[in-house]
Structures are given as C-alpha cells and as structure tokens.
Scaffold this motif. Sequence first.
Motif, mmCIF file in Angstrom:
data_model
loop_
_atom_site.group_PDB
_atom_site.id
_atom_site.type_symbol
_atom_site.label_atom_id
_atom_site.label_comp_id
_atom_site.label_asym_id
_atom_site.label_seq_id
_atom_site.Cartn_x
_atom_site.Cartn_y
_atom_site.Cartn_z
ATOM 1 N N ARG A 1 4.526 -3.622 9.346
ATOM 2 C CA ARG A 1 3.467 -2.986 10.127
ATOM 3 C C ARG A 1 3.584 -3.412 11.587
ATOM 4 O O ARG A 1 3.523 -2.599 12.498
ATOM 5 N N ASP B 1 -7.013 -1.336 -3.365
ATOM 6 C CA ASP B 1 -6.235 -2.058 -2.358
ATOM 7 C C ASP B 1 -7.093 -3.155 -1.756
ATOM 8 O O ASP B 1 -8.303 -2.989 -1.606
ATOM 9 N N GLU B 2 -6.471 -4.264 -1.397
ATOM 10 C CA GLU B 2 -7.185 -5.420 -0.841
ATOM 11 C C GLU B 2 -8.351 -5.798 -1.758
ATOM 12 O O GLU B 2 -9.483 -5.998 -1.311
ATOM 13 N N SER C 1 0.840 -1.201 0.000
ATOM 14 C CA SER C 1 0.000 0.000 0.000
ATOM 15 C C SER C 1 0.872 1.247 0.000
ATOM 16 O O SER C 1 0.629 2.199 -0.754
#
Length: 401
Positions: free
Chosen positions: A257, A156-157, A70
Amino acid sequence: MTEEDATNIFETGDIFANRELVRVGHVPQLERVVGRDDEVAAIGRALGPATAGGPPETTIVYGKTGTGKSLVTRCVSRRAHDEARKHNVSFQHAYVDCSDYQTAAKASREMATELASNLGAGHDIPRVGIAASDYRDIAWELLAEYDVDSFVVILDEIDKLDDDELLRSLSRARESGKSDSHIGAMCISNKIEFRERLNERIDSSLQDNELVFDPYDAGQLKEILEHRTDAFEDGVLEQGVIPKVAALAAKEHGDARKAIDTLYEAGRLAEKEGTRTVSVEHVDDAVRQAEVNRFEKLVSGTTPHVKYILHALALLTTDNPEQEGFRTHRIYTLYTKLVERDGNDPLSEDRVYRLLKEQSFLGITESNHTGGGQGGGSYLEHRLLRAPEIVIQALDDSAGD
Ligand SMILES: Nc1ncnc2c1ncn2[C@@H]1O[C@H](COP(=O)(O)OP(=O)(O)O)[C@@H](O)[C@H]1O
Ligand SMILES: [Mg+2]
C-alpha cells in the motif's frame, strides 16, 4: 481571470493516463495480483465447495498491513461468484470492513446492505432503531428470497469488532435453522497476536483454515508496481523510479500500500510542477511529504506551547548538528523568544521542563540523563527523534491551517 485561464484551472497535465490504478482502495482484477499464487489458491480451495453449492470453509487470514490480504480475499470471492454461476449455483459474498463498522449492529447492517446490493435487491434496510439480530434476519430473508446456495462474509480487520456476536451467528445460522444457505466467514486481521484471542472466541468449526501473508520483498514490490505502470502516460516514469519506490517500501516492512501510495504521490508532485516526467527526486519529495503529513497529524492534537517547544528544539538541532541533545534551559531560552516574537506569554521554565519530560512528546523526542562531568550533577538532555527539517515544515504547515 481570462476565459482561457478559467478553462485551464481543471488542467490535469500529462502524467497520469489512468490514476484510478494507483489509488488506494482500487481493487484490481485477479490478473493484476502479483506473487500471491499460493494464497490465491488457498482461498480458492476454501471457497471451492461453495462454488459447487456446498459449504464454504471458514478461513482466517493474518498478515501485516499492505500484504495483500484484503485484495486477494476480495478478488477471489468475486471470481468465485462467476465460477459458481457457470455451475448454476448462486454464490454471494458481503465485504465488511470492521474498522468502519465496529459494533455487531453496524457490522450486521453492513453485511445485509452489501448482500442486498450484490443481489441487486432494492431492499430498504433501516438505518437505525433495530437490533443487530434483526439486521441479520434481513440478510437471512434475502438469502431465502433469492435462493442463494452459499454465502461468504468477509470480516476485514476483525480485531476492530467489539464482540463476536456476528461471527458466532454466522457459524450457527444454518444449524439453528435461521437459514438454509451454506454460510461461511473469511476473517482478516493485521494483528498476528489476534490469533489466540480468535481461537478462544470462536468455535472450532470456524477454524478450518489459517493463512499467513508474509511481507513482500523488494522484487515483489517492484513487480506489483510494474503491473500498475499503465496508470501513467507512456514514458513518464523515469528509469530508477520504480526500483527506488520498491526498495523504500521493502525497508518499511514490505507494505504494498505504501509503495503504491508513494508512486502516486510522486506522480502528483510531478503533475503539480508541470514537468513531463516523474523522477527519483519526486519520489524523495513524496516520501518527505508523507513524513511531514504524518508528523503534522501526530502534533495536531497538542497545544501551541508544545509546538513552540518542538520548534525551538528543531532549530537548535539544525544549528548544532554535532550535538546529541539539549538541556532544558537552552530549549527554554529559545522557546521564550519564539513565543514572545508572536506576542504571546511563555510558560514557566518548570512547566516547559515537565512538558518535555511528559510522554517524551509522543515518541517525537527522547530525554536522557547525562552525567554533568566535573562537579556538575546529572541533568536531562532532550533530542528529536525526527529530522529537524521535517519537524519545522510540519509545524509551519500546521500553523497555516
Ligand atoms: N500481490 C499484489 N498484487 C498487486 N497489488 C497488490 C498486491 N498486494 C497488495 N496490492 C495492493 O496494495 C495495496 C494494499 O493491499 P491490501 O490488500 O489492502 O493489503 P492488506 O489488506 O494486507 O493491508 C492495495 O492497493 C492492493 O491493491
Ligand atoms: Mg486490508
């Protein structure tokens, strides 16, 4: 409370200089992106033609969570916008996180809303009541009104999207005469298995580029974290903190993350304690707390009896560390005591037996048949798949809610 105390309730301590830098969701500048030069270049190549007023190449990006998909896609798109401006080209992008907008209508609306906001258009987009295609028509009108040469939608996703209507319309908008702008898509998925499905679902025209983001190793994670140390005041991070966080995250499939999150949580713990530095122990505590939180979430939907059973099993495990598993009856005996101590009525032993077997408690416990040995038949033994301290703390915390 005294006047002075009242002022102090907002005191934030001396740990963070700029906590935004270690918050999830923060999109740093391209300069802070570490160790993804090839991926940045590949996305740059895909968007390159669009910065010169031509068609963007559609790109599909795969990789596990926390590998920078991302981030890199958004950073490069933002940069493409600036680059295009230098050539007097209008390049726009819209970022749509499909895990928040899972239907064609919601995702199309978000695309139009993002576009309007990036254009600075004070466009009023209806919240509900119009079809997905109407939302897209609003977007195409905006592209025309603002003379946009190239438009890239980041989905995204994308595996969360419940059909491919939006993707198909993006690939056809120009040829079907709906828009004069060049339109492209960047599709991102955490699931590499999604690749087959996506290949079947979309035109070959959309399969220009495919990119896989590999997990980070400990060295890369360390570098990513070192680029964020200005989130903290000078000298606050004790030696060994960053290597430790990086090593832990590397073990957990190289998730940046998680690494950034752990560093942030360690800082928060230090802040809460009022200490002046963040130590390796804070990191351990942060990891432990995260585990407790995850476990708490896992059991949050279960019944109080399931929680009593788990509590009993955790206490048995703590008291008998050398033992592999525990028979139902033993768990039941302790379970009964815990329930009655709270003034409640226990379930029958048979019911507890079935609860224990059922789904082996969401992967929290494991049940194995054990040979009974001399004369005894085989029987079922249950054991926890988590450290008992974590389980007990999570159950205590969830009881306090
Ligand atoms: N190469 C990198 N350099 C700096 N920060 C990174 C890098 N890769 C990931 N991050 C940070 O890690 C977190 C997760 O990255 P993200 O792009 O959201 O991963 P993904 O989309 O692959 O799940 C974000 O906070 C992001 O800023
Ligand atoms: Mg992502």
